[in-house]
Design a protein around this motif. Structure first.
Motif, PDB file in Angstrom:
ATOM      1  N   GLU A  36     -72.334 -22.394  44.207  1.00 17.27           N
ATOM      2  CA  GLU A  36     -71.211 -22.646  45.076  1.00 17.27           C
ATOM      3  C   GLU A  36     -71.443 -23.046  46.653  1.00 17.27           C
ATOM      4  O   GLU A  36     -70.980 -23.950  47.136  1.00 17.27           O
ATOM      5  CB  GLU A  36     -70.291 -21.640  45.139  1.00 17.27           C
TER       6      GLU A  36
ATOM      7  N   LYS B 194     -71.318 -25.542  39.061  1.00 17.40           N
ATOM      8  CA  LYS B 194     -70.250 -25.706  39.871  1.00 17.40           C
ATOM      9  C   LYS B 194     -69.884 -27.219  40.155  1.00 17.40           C
ATOM     10  O   LYS B 194     -70.788 -28.135  40.208  1.00 17.40           O
ATOM     11  CB  LYS B 194     -70.310 -25.008  41.176  1.00 17.40           C
TER      12      LYS B 194
ATOM     13  N   THR C  32     -67.596 -23.152  34.184  1.00 21.67           N
ATOM     14  CA  THR C  32     -66.366 -22.381  33.925  1.00 21.67           C
ATOM     15  C   THR C  32     -65.558 -22.766  35.027  1.00 21.67           C
ATOM     16  O   THR C  32     -65.878 -22.574  36.268  1.00 21.67           O
ATOM     17  CB  THR C  32     -66.354 -21.021  33.678  1.00 21.67           C
ATOM     18  N   MET C  33     -64.381 -23.623  34.786  1.00 18.29           N
ATOM     19  CA  MET C  33     -63.445 -23.713  35.897  1.00 18.29           C
ATOM     20  C   MET C  33     -62.746 -22.757  36.493  1.00 18.29           C
ATOM     21  O   MET C  33     -62.434 -21.737  35.883  1.00 18.29           O
ATOM     22  CB  MET C  33     -62.468 -24.813  35.515  1.00 18.29           C
ATOM     23  N   THR C  34     -62.424 -22.630  37.917  1.00 18.43           N
ATOM     24  CA  THR C  34     -61.417 -21.819  38.232  1.00 18.43           C
ATOM     25  C   THR C  34     -60.158 -22.260  37.767  1.00 18.43           C
ATOM     26  O   THR C  34     -59.865 -23.263  37.818  1.00 18.43           O
ATOM     27  CB  THR C  34     -61.536 -21.811  39.817  1.00 18.43           C
TER      28      THR C  34
ATOM     29  N   ASN D  63     -77.479 -19.037  39.921  1.00 17.93           N
ATOM     30  CA  ASN D  63     -76.423 -18.338  39.780  1.00 17.93           C
ATOM     31  C   ASN D  63     -75.375 -18.919  40.464  1.00 17.93           C
ATOM     32  O   ASN D  63     -75.454 -19.865  41.140  1.00 17.93           O
ATOM     33  CB  ASN D  63     -76.469 -16.648  40.653  1.00 17.93           C
ATOM     34  N   ALA D  64     -74.112 -18.294  40.073  1.00 15.66           N
ATOM     35  CA  ALA D  64     -72.796 -18.972  40.509  1.00 15.66           C
ATOM     36  C   ALA D  64     -72.589 -19.006  42.285  1.00 15.66           C
ATOM     37  O   ALA D  64     -72.127 -19.988  42.709  1.00 15.66           O
ATOM     38  CB  ALA D  64     -71.597 -18.688  39.880  1.00 15.66           C
ATOM     39  N   TYR D  65     -73.152 -17.971  42.752  1.00 20.70           N
ATOM     40  CA  TYR D  65     -73.106 -18.044  44.273  1.00 20.70           C
ATOM     41  C   TYR D  65     -73.848 -19.237  44.959  1.00 20.70           C
ATOM     42  O   TYR D  65     -73.427 -19.796  45.879  1.00 20.70           O
ATOM     43  CB  TYR D  65     -73.676 -16.855  44.811  1.00 20.70           C
TER      44      TYR D  65
ATOM     45  N   ASN E 164     -49.815 -25.835  45.650  1.00 20.83           N
ATOM     46  CA  ASN E 164     -49.864 -24.598  44.769  1.00 20.83           C
ATOM     47  C   ASN E 164     -50.607 -24.358  43.401  1.00 20.83           C
ATOM     48  O   ASN E 164     -50.150 -24.350  42.440  1.00 20.83           O
ATOM     49  CB  ASN E 164     -48.126 -24.469  44.531  1.00 20.83           C
TER      50      ASN E 164
ATOM     51  N   LYS F 172     -74.180 -24.013  32.113  1.00 23.36           N
ATOM     52  CA  LYS F 172     -72.720 -23.374  31.926  1.00 23.36           C
ATOM     53  C   LYS F 172     -71.758 -23.719  33.075  1.00 23.36           C
ATOM     54  O   LYS F 172     -72.030 -23.344  34.131  1.00 23.36           O
ATOM     55  CB  LYS F 172     -72.473 -22.002  31.294  1.00 23.36           C
TER      56      LYS F 172
ATOM     57  N   TYR G 267     -76.053 -21.719  36.083  1.00 24.79           N
ATOM     58  CA  TYR G 267     -74.563 -21.942  36.131  1.00 24.79           C
ATOM     59  C   TYR G 267     -74.193 -23.046  37.068  1.00 24.79           C
ATOM     60  O   TYR G 267     -74.901 -23.357  38.235  1.00 24.79           O
ATOM     61  CB  TYR G 267     -74.208 -20.644  37.038  1.00 24.79           C
TER      62      TYR G 267
ATOM     63  N   PHE H  92     -51.212 -19.554  39.703  1.00 21.48           N
ATOM     64  CA  PHE H  92     -49.832 -19.009  39.120  1.00 21.48           C
ATOM     65  C   PHE H  92     -49.009 -18.199  39.793  1.00 21.48           C
ATOM     66  O   PHE H  92     -47.849 -17.999  39.299  1.00 21.48           O
ATOM     67  CB  PHE H  92     -50.544 -18.193  38.004  1.00 21.48           C
TER      68      PHE H  92
END
Lengths: 790, 299
Positions: free
Chosen positions: A131, A47, A319-321, A126-128, A704, A317, A45, A707
């Motif tokens: 990050e 980032k 994936t964006m936030t 992993n993603a953690y 901002n 892989k 993963y 959403f």
């Protein structure tokens, strides 16, 4: 429906019907696989480390602490990517400069150019961990003052975003044009631009001009002239699916990428350019796409996951936030614009002039040339001049957004048209009708219009029940505006296979965003006379179908619809040939009608499509129809919007009471999806008009990026958007199709601004027209809202 | 661990006690960062966005006292801190007698959020822009708090102490809110200003409650509270008192509105400007009073 002329397509069996889309079931049941829905054993993963500053020089990047973290497998920065634009130690090959811009947008080069600019990519187990690793990358920045809008970008000593790239001689000419093009009293002043330390370079990356007739004479002939200035802010496309990409770089050098995009061939080619390998070594497998609106036409993550996979030998892989989507991917432009139009007492336009200064973001390439070509396109302008400036600022590089360049321009142009018609006391639609462009009209940009449907669309609007209805009441008003969009075409490839059970599998290269699978399949069904449900469409990967240009420019129903039509004709001809072989007759004597093959004279010779399809393998082998085309003649689209609003004079909040979209669609293949495009475009335009905006602080940080505070309209903010389809068939397409997706976002902002004027007598010249902005305007106009007609 | 596109939600221990005593014991453990999970509509977002991290989340949805929702003419309304919004507006007595709370419950988040979000959680989150708190203040709600050192009660207007900060001591839990029985000829209303029609944070909000003299129809008593115009929701005392004895008309509403504007101390931020917010407090105070008075007349 309103057929203004007898349609040659009245006898169509399937085109114009509303079948269920082939991909509907798997989408509503959640089975469809989007960008992030791909996963592999051993997958890593990733980032992205992003810049906290809007403008800074990268002095050093030290990722040794990140690499030391357990679970971290690789880190990439721009130094891992080839730099083919470097000719020697200092030189830059200007022919390859766009590769530098693409590459440096994917991962920053010498400088970070906007808050959120990608600096490094990390792959971890992993993603953690990935990050956490971002916090361990030490980047030393030299912070530079951010340049945040057009006015600041052209100021003396504003700072230069791309040093050494837009040199003085060219931009000097541009600068003098910029000055001379000022119509009057402009706040833009370039006169001292080239003094000071940055004197050799400019933030103006491009200049466009188009002229027709004699502009000075045109204004002298005018009885009334209206001239206004406008400012609009950055807005995002707001697609619901964040970007996601997964790559495997095999040991043999072949790369496979899974991502959702508006065009996987484009993703392949751009990735190849940035990672420096042949495009044929890359296969891009298209996933379903959760919206793009122009914003999924450029690579962001693909080269990074590819390079991380190369380094690690494992699938990677990213994936964006949502925050990354807002900060790191293309919004559309902010702008400064100035428009001046003159007309005679009886409402004939004598001259029109516009200056459009569009923000490009951090790299050149705003769609200002397109805005410049669209702004006055609906009208017959005898004397015109339009200039466009592409201006660099420290914001994300703009990406295409639905009719790129046209909506902002129309906000300016169509509000001036409205003011003129008010001043002349002529109904605004009648004013447009009087000045309407038609077949044979020469545009300011040069080309002469073929058959277009502006007259018919305005006429249909004038007699629409909405326009004839009463909207009266305090603080209520009505506005109208028109919009123009070229519509595009491009290369497209389609394969149709006759299956033994009588169905046909259709392979196309156009990702389906707005229901185009079914629309394209309907072309095949129409040609072959078989049920739409018996045509099975799918999107092929870059190795499985011929080159197909992106799903954009409202091009798919036109180009891929046409390719499918032609592929079906190819299949039909071959099947007729086969039937003639079987019957031992001349091919010219065999017809295919309503899904049945028959002989022109011998009525005993009949076979339905399914029967023949079942015999193919035994009678000479399978039959495949194909087409690979790049058709011209994409007919332009015209849209007129009518909106009723009510302004709360105490709060500045605006309510859309009623909204109607009238649009020439050429021919609606599947009216549901045509109407869906008309409604969707209007809704995005309403969002742009009312509340959507990037809020930057003075350091250029987006406040901002969610959403919650980037306020797109919800269903509770909108009435049902009424649609009225006008069909002035495009003579350039087998069934008369014109693109429909983009033009409906062009008129809403102007229509709403015109309605605000009708309601409370205020001319708005900034976007968004949000409650605090409207409230301030009401106060400036002495507070209380006035009743329409005062 | 499944990969998510959003920021990663870090590991924590989840507890779901069935008694208040157990919950308080879990809360009281020293050196462990612990938070209460009721509806989760704030805390899960906060954890995901890395605003803070916790070792322990205590789900209070299985604690009977915290799920109570009952009304009696003598004791008034008891609203457990874990009762979700939808139960409030679907409760007949609450709908009839505590319409101010219903107004708030109906506009917190969207309809899906209202299936989970709680008024107690909205209060404990102590956001300056909390939609429920002005209604709780004007309806004179009392916080029922329990902790390692026993029970205590606190007026709602004293509960919020700063943005995101409340008066709960370490280990204490907000168990329920108690509202006094409604009086005759009284009514309340809460409204807020948002740029859209749903799914927004209040730019400014005003709650108002009035009771009318049944003979003179004058205002006997009024309470006005404001949100999103200060570091905490504000009880506008002067604006409330100024109405006593006055006819409930535009003139008196204007007086109250001006006093409410004085009580407001908003900031400029991306959701609104000082100028806009002070202006809105005036507009909303009058609108809230008009509706509260209408409701009082109808009651």
């Amino acid at each position: 429906m309103n057929n203004m002329e007898a349609s040659k397509f009245e006898k169509l069996r399937f085109v114009g019907s509303r079948p269920i889309r082939h991909d509907g079931l798997e989408k509503v049941t959640g089975q469809a696989r989007y960008g992030a829905d791909i996963s592999f054993p051993q997958m890593l993963y990733g980032k992205i480390l992003r810049s906290p500053y809007a403008h800074a020089r990268i002095k050093s990047i030290d990722f040794s602490r990140a690499l030391a973290l357990e679970g971290v497998q690789a880190v990439v920065t721009s130094s891992d990517f080839p730099k083919p634009w470097l000719t020697d130690e200092t030189g830059i090959d200007s022919k390859l400069i766009n590769i530098k811009f693409s590459s440096n947008n994917v991962l920053a080069g010498e400088k970070v150019l906007y808050k959120g600019h990608a600096v490094a990519g990390v792959a971890a187990s992993n993603a953690y961990i990935a990050e956490k690793a971002l916090d361990l990358i030490d980047v030393s920045y030299e912070i530079l003052p951010p340049i945040l809008d057009v006015m600041q970008a052209i100021k003396v000593n504003a700072g230069i975003i791309h040093e050494g790239m837009f040199p003085y001689p060219e931009s000097g000419l541009i600068a003098s044009e910029f000055n001379s093009s000022l119509i009057s009293n402009s706040t833009l002043d370039m006169s001292n631009h080239h003094q000071g330390d940055d004197s050799k370079y400019s933030n103006i990356a491009g200049y466009y001009i188009q002229e027709i007739g004699d502009i000075d004479k045109g204004f002298m002939d005018a009885d009334v002239v209206v001239e206004r200035e406008y400012n609009t802010g950055s807005v995002h496309q707001g697609y619901i699916e964040p970007h996601s990409a997964t790559a495997i770089w095999n040991r043999d050098g072949k790369v496979t990428i899974w991502c959702s995009s508006q065009g996987h061939f484009g993703m392949r080619d751009q990735t190849a350019e940035v990672v420096g390998i042949p495009a044929s070594d890359i296969k891009v497998i298209p996933m379903e796409i959760g919206g793009g609106f122009g914003g999924k036409t450029t690579v962001y993550l693909e080269p990074v996951v590819a390079m991380l996979s190369k380094k690690t030998g494992r699938p990677v892989k990213i994936t964006m936030t949502r925050q990354e989507v807002f900060e790191g991917t293309g919004p559309t432009l902010g702008s400064y614009m100035k428009v001046k139009i003159g007309a005679t007492k009886d409402g004939m336009i004598t001259a029109a002039q516009a200056l459009l200064a569009y923000e490009a973001g951090a790299f050149p390439g705003s769609p200002v040339n397109m805005g410049a070509q669209c702004i006055f396109a609906p009208y017959d302008i005898p004397n015109g001049k339009v200039e466009g400036f592409d201006i660099l600022v420290n914001k994300p590089k703009v990406a295409a957004y639905r009719a790129p360049g046209a909506p902002a321009a129309a906000f300016a142009g169509e509000t001036v048209i409205d003011e003129l018609s008010c001043k002349l006391n002529i109904d605004p639609l009648l004013f447009r009708l009087k000045n309407s462009a038609k077949e044979g009209t020469r545009r300011i940009s040069g080309p002469v219009f073929p058959r277009i449907g502006f007259l018919e669309t305005v006429e249909a609007s004038r007699i629409h029940p909405h326009y004839l209805s009463d909207f009266g009441g305090p603080n209520r008003g009505r506005g109208v505006a028109a919009g123009f969009w070229f519509n595009g075409s491009g290369p497209s490839s389609v394969i149709v296979n006759a299956n033994a059970d009588g169905t046909v599998s259709l392979i196309e290269g156009s990702p389906d965003i707005g229901g185009t699978r079914v629309a394209v399949a309907m072309h095949v069904a129409e040609v072959l006379g078989i049920p739409i449900a018996d045509v099975h469409p799918s999107i092929g990967d870059t190795d499985s179908i011929g080159f197909t240009s992106m799903t954009g420019g409202s091009s798919v129903a036109f180009k891929t619809g046409w390719a499918a039509y032609q592929a079906a004709q190819d299949l039909k001809a071959q099947m007729i040939e086969r039937a003639s072989d079987i019957w031992d007759v001349e091919a010219g004597e065999v017809n295919l009608k309503d899904g049945k093959f028959n002989h022109s004279t011998n009525q005993d010779l009949q076979m339905d499509f399914k029967e023949l399809a079942g015999m193919l393998n035994a009678t000479g082998g399978p039959i495949v129809g194909r087409a690979a085309i790049n058709p011209g003649g994409a007919g332009a689209a015209i849209s007129v919007h009518i909106v009723d609003v009510e302004v709360d004079p105490e709060t500045g909040k605006l309510t859309i009471l009623r909204y109607t979209v009238v649009q020439d669609v050429g021919k609606a293949i599947h009216p549901d999806y045509v109407e869906g495009q008309m409604q969707g475009g209007a809704v995005q335009g309403i969002g742009w008009a009312l509340n959507e905006e990037y809020i930057f602080d003075k350091e250029g940080v987006i406040k901002n990026p969610t959403f919650l505070d980037y306020r797109m309209p919800t269903s509770l903010d909108l009435p049902m958007i009424d649609t009225h389809i006008v069909e002035v068939n495009n003579p350039g397409h087998p069934y008369g199709v014109r693109g429909v997706g983009e033009v409906p976002i062009v008129p809403p902002m102007a229509a709403i601004a015109n309605a605000i004027n009708s309601a409370v007598g205020i001319r708005m010249n900034t976007l968004p027209m949000s409650p605090p902005v409207l409230l301030e305007a009401l106060w400036a106009n002495n507070g209380a809202g006035k009743v329409y007609g005062d | 661990m499944d990969h998510i596109g959003g920021a990663a939600l870090r590991n924590f221990k989840y507890f779901s006690p069935t008694t208040l005593g157990e919950a308080i014991r879990l809360m009281a453990d020293q050196g462990i960062s612990t938070k209460i999970l009721a509806g989760g509509t704030d805390i899960l977002v906060q954890l995901r966005s890395d605003r803070f991290q916790v070792d322990r989340l205590i789900d209070v949805k299985n604690i009977p006292e915290m799920n109570e929702l009952s009304y009696s003419t003598t004791d008034g309304l008891l609203l457990g801190a874990a009762v979700p919004c939808y139960k409030i507006y679907e409760h007949n007595d609450v709908r009839e007698m505590y319409s101010g709370v219903v107004d708030a419950a109906f506009i917190i988040g969207g309809i899906q959020i209202q299936g989970r979000a709680t008024i107690g959680g909205n209060l404990c989150n102590a956001s300056p822009s909390a939609d429920a708190i002005p209604s709780l203040v004007v309806l004179s709600a009392i916080c029922l708090i329990e902790g390692p050192n026993g029970r205590r009660e606190l007026a709602v207007e004293e509960f919020c102490t700063g943005p995101g900060k409340n008066a709960l001591a370490p280990g204490e839990i907000l168990v329920a809110l108690r509202f006094p029985p409604t009086v005759a000829s009284s009514g309340a209303h809460y409204l807020r200003f948002i740029p859209r029609n749903e799914m927004d944070i209040a730019v400014a909000g005003v709650g108002a409650w009035v009771s009318l003299d049944e003979k003179t129809h004058r205002v006997k008593q009024a309470r006005i509270a404001l949100s999103a115009v200060g570091p905490t929701p504000i009880f506008a005392k002067e604006a409330s008192e100024i109405l006593s004895g006055l006819d409930p008309n535009e003139e008196s509403f204007e007086l109250a509105a001006q006093a409410a504007q004085k009580a407001a101390s908003p900031i400029d931020d991306m959701r609104g400007t000082v100028r806009q917010r002070v202006h809105l407090v005036g507009v909303l105070t009058k609108r809230a009073l008009r509706k509260a008075v209408n409701r009082a007349k109808e009651s």
